[in-house]
Motif scaffolding. Structure first.
Motif, short mmCIF file in Angstrom:
data_model
loop_
_atom_site.label_atom_id
_atom_site.label_comp_id
_atom_site.label_asym_id
_atom_site.label_seq_id
_atom_site.Cartn_x
_atom_site.Cartn_y
_atom_site.Cartn_z
N ASN A 48 -2.56 -4.10 7.84
CA ASN A 48 -1.12 -4.14 8.07
C ASN A 48 -0.44 -4.63 6.80
O ASN A 48 -0.42 -5.82 6.52
CB ASN A 48 -0.80 -5.04 9.25
CG ASN A 48 0.70 -5.14 9.52
OD1 ASN A 48 1.51 -4.48 8.87
ND2 ASN A 48 1.07 -5.98 10.47
N LYS A 49 0.14 -3.71 6.06
CA LYS A 49 0.72 -4.04 4.77
C LYS A 49 1.90 -5.00 4.88
O LYS A 49 2.23 -5.71 3.94
CB LYS A 49 1.16 -2.77 4.05
CG LYS A 49 2.30 -2.06 4.78
CD LYS A 49 2.73 -0.81 4.08
CE LYS A 49 3.84 -0.11 4.88
NZ LYS A 49 5.02 -0.99 5.09
N LEU A 63 1.19 -8.60 2.69
CA LEU A 63 -0.23 -8.40 2.39
C LEU A 63 -0.44 -7.18 1.50
O LEU A 63 -1.35 -7.18 0.66
CB LEU A 63 -0.99 -8.23 3.71
CG LEU A 63 -2.51 -8.01 3.61
CD1 LEU A 63 -3.18 -9.15 2.88
CD2 LEU A 63 -3.10 -7.84 5.02
N GLY A 64 0.37 -6.15 1.68
CA GLY A 64 0.19 -4.95 0.86
C GLY A 64 0.27 -5.21 -0.62
O GLY A 64 -0.51 -4.68 -1.41
N VAL A 65 1.21 -6.06 -1.05
CA VAL A 65 1.36 -6.39 -2.46
C VAL A 65 0.14 -7.16 -2.97
O VAL A 65 -0.41 -6.86 -4.03
CB VAL A 65 2.65 -7.21 -2.68
CG1 VAL A 65 2.73 -7.71 -4.12
CG2 VAL A 65 3.88 -6.38 -2.35
N ALA A 66 -0.30 -8.14 -2.19
CA ALA A 66 -1.47 -8.93 -2.59
C ALA A 66 -2.72 -8.07 -2.66
O ALA A 66 -3.57 -8.25 -3.54
CB ALA A 66 -1.67 -10.09 -1.62
N GLU A 161 6.53 3.65 -0.34
CA GLU A 161 7.31 3.50 -1.57
C GLU A 161 7.84 2.08 -1.73
O GLU A 161 7.90 1.55 -2.84
CB GLU A 161 8.45 4.52 -1.59
CG GLU A 161 7.97 5.95 -1.76
CD GLU A 161 9.10 6.93 -1.98
OE1 GLU A 161 10.11 6.55 -2.59
OE2 GLU A 161 8.97 8.08 -1.53
N GLU A 162 8.19 1.44 -0.63
CA GLU A 162 8.71 0.07 -0.71
C GLU A 162 7.67 -0.89 -1.27
O GLU A 162 7.96 -1.73 -2.14
CB GLU A 162 9.15 -0.39 0.67
CG GLU A 162 9.73 -1.80 0.69
CD GLU A 162 10.12 -2.25 2.08
OE1 GLU A 162 10.62 -3.37 2.21
OE2 GLU A 162 9.91 -1.46 3.04
N THR A 163 6.41 -0.78 -0.79
CA THR A 163 5.34 -1.66 -1.27
C THR A 163 5.05 -1.43 -2.74
O THR A 163 4.93 -2.37 -3.53
CB THR A 163 4.06 -1.42 -0.45
OG1 THR A 163 4.33 -1.68 0.92
CG2 THR A 163 2.93 -2.32 -0.92
#
Length: 369
Positions: A48-49, A63-66, A161-163
């Motif tokens: 779950n990003k 979490l997606g960025v990390a 795209e946001e992540t």
């Protein structure tokens, strides 16, 4: 990083090949864009990003960025580590510090994210901002990444795209802030501070030698006495002729190096002897606990080495200023990691990177379960 590279990612588990178009390094040099996303593509399914993995004051870190950051850093190390330590390297405690290599890398990534969020919070203090062109270029890169990769790969990454835009924005800000902060460092280095001398030397070990059978053995007291006399004769011959000719006669090896006035890498006795020599002069035998040395001062001021030292001093000042500034800011903020969420990021896949000697790099990542 892999800025300006042509990326091809092969996921053996998903049976797909995904291509990102070549991008010129110059185009992205200020944005740190091209290769970052591609190398992080292959991750565990079902992530779950949008789940919060950490908080910066009241700001939630997704979490997606990390996950992007962690998997890319893993990919940059995989070739080397796996070659030397095997495919279980990430679950191994290589440094005997009680944590796995995976957790060591993840700790580093989480600190890096803290750095990024801190720098973003202090942009105004250095008048750093992203232009509309910057934002448009980041958005275009994110859109291209989404378009060029399969739904399976994007779902596994939790990428939209946001992540992607968020990570690229943080990386760009970090780069801009680093440049702005180090611009205030003192770049005035005196000739005395930078002065670096060059020398040549012969080192003879007093601890062991190779016997007639090729075995490494320690010297006896009698052998050490004889060795001291031999090095003494070598020193006299080096003074009478040249260090190189004498070394050839005694089957010794001449090495070279450079030193500064406060050099901490040389034995203190060697440094003292060198500082007492004129250019071209050969020292007396220098007797240390472990070795004999005979040294020659080649140049009191080696121009190239001195300039290198000058630049190293400037670089160290810049690094110190950046670190001190960032640390001071971080002390003002609260950074909390949600360990149960961060634990969901694992290095289950291994990456292989291949770089072709062309104008643009070609990088291939292979993932194996």
């Amino acid at each position: 990083g892999l800025v300006g590279s042509e990326m091809c990612i092969r996921d053996r588990s998903c049976h797909g090949i995904y291509q990102e178009e070549p991008m010129r390094a110059k185009r992205w040099s200020a944005l740190l864009l091209s290769g970052v996303m591609a190398a992080s593509m292959l991750t565990g399914c079902g992530m779950n990003k949008n789940e919060t993995v950490a908080t910066f004051d009241e700001t939630e870190v997704p979490l997606g960025v990390a996950n992007f950051a962690a998997r890319f850093l893993q990919a940059t190390y995989d070739d080397f580590y796996v070659a030397y330590f095997g495919e279980d390297v990430w679950s191994s405690d290589l440094y005997n510090n009680g944590t796995t290599m995976q957790d060591n890398i993840k700790d580093s990534v989480m600190q890096s994210l803290f750095d990024m969020y801190t720098l973003e919070a202090h942009m105004a203090e250095y008048d750093v901002e992203l232009t509309e062109d910057d934002k448009a270029e980041i958005a275009d890169t994110a859109a291209a990444f989404i378009a060029d990769n399969s739904k399976d790969a994007l779902d596994a990454l939790g990428a939209d795209e946001e992540t992607v835009e968020r990570y690229l924005t943080l990386a760009t800000i970090q780069n801009r802030m680093h440049t702005a902060i180090i611009a205030d460092a003192d770049t005035n280095v005196t000739d005395e501070e930078a002065n670096t001398s060059s020398y040549s030397y012969v080192k003879v070990s007093k601890q062991s030698h190779t016997d007639e059978d090729g075995n490494t053995v320690e010297y006896t007291d009698t052998e050490l006495t004889l060795l001291g006399k031999t090095v003494g004769m070598f020193d006299m011959d080096a003074k009478a002729g040249t260090l190189e000719d004498a070394a050839e006669q005694y089957d010794y090896t001449v090495s070279s190096g450079t030193f500064t006035a406060d050099d901490s890498t040389l034995d203190e006795a060697v440094l003292t002897a060198l500082q007492g020599l004129d250019e071209g002069e050969v020292s007396d035998v220098i007797d240390t606990d472990t070795d004999y040395y005979v040294v020659r001062l080649d140049e009191k001021t080696d121009a190239d080495a001195t300039e290198t030292t000058r630049q190293n001093i400037i670089s160290q000042r810049q690094s110190d200023l950046y670190d001190e500034t960032l640390k001071g800011w971080e002390d003002e903020h609260d950074w909390t990691v949600k360990d149960s969420v961060w634990a969901k990021v694992t290095f289950d896949n291994l990456f292989t990177t291949t770089v072709e000697d062309t104008e643009t790099e070609t990088v291939t990542e292979s993932a194996t379960e």
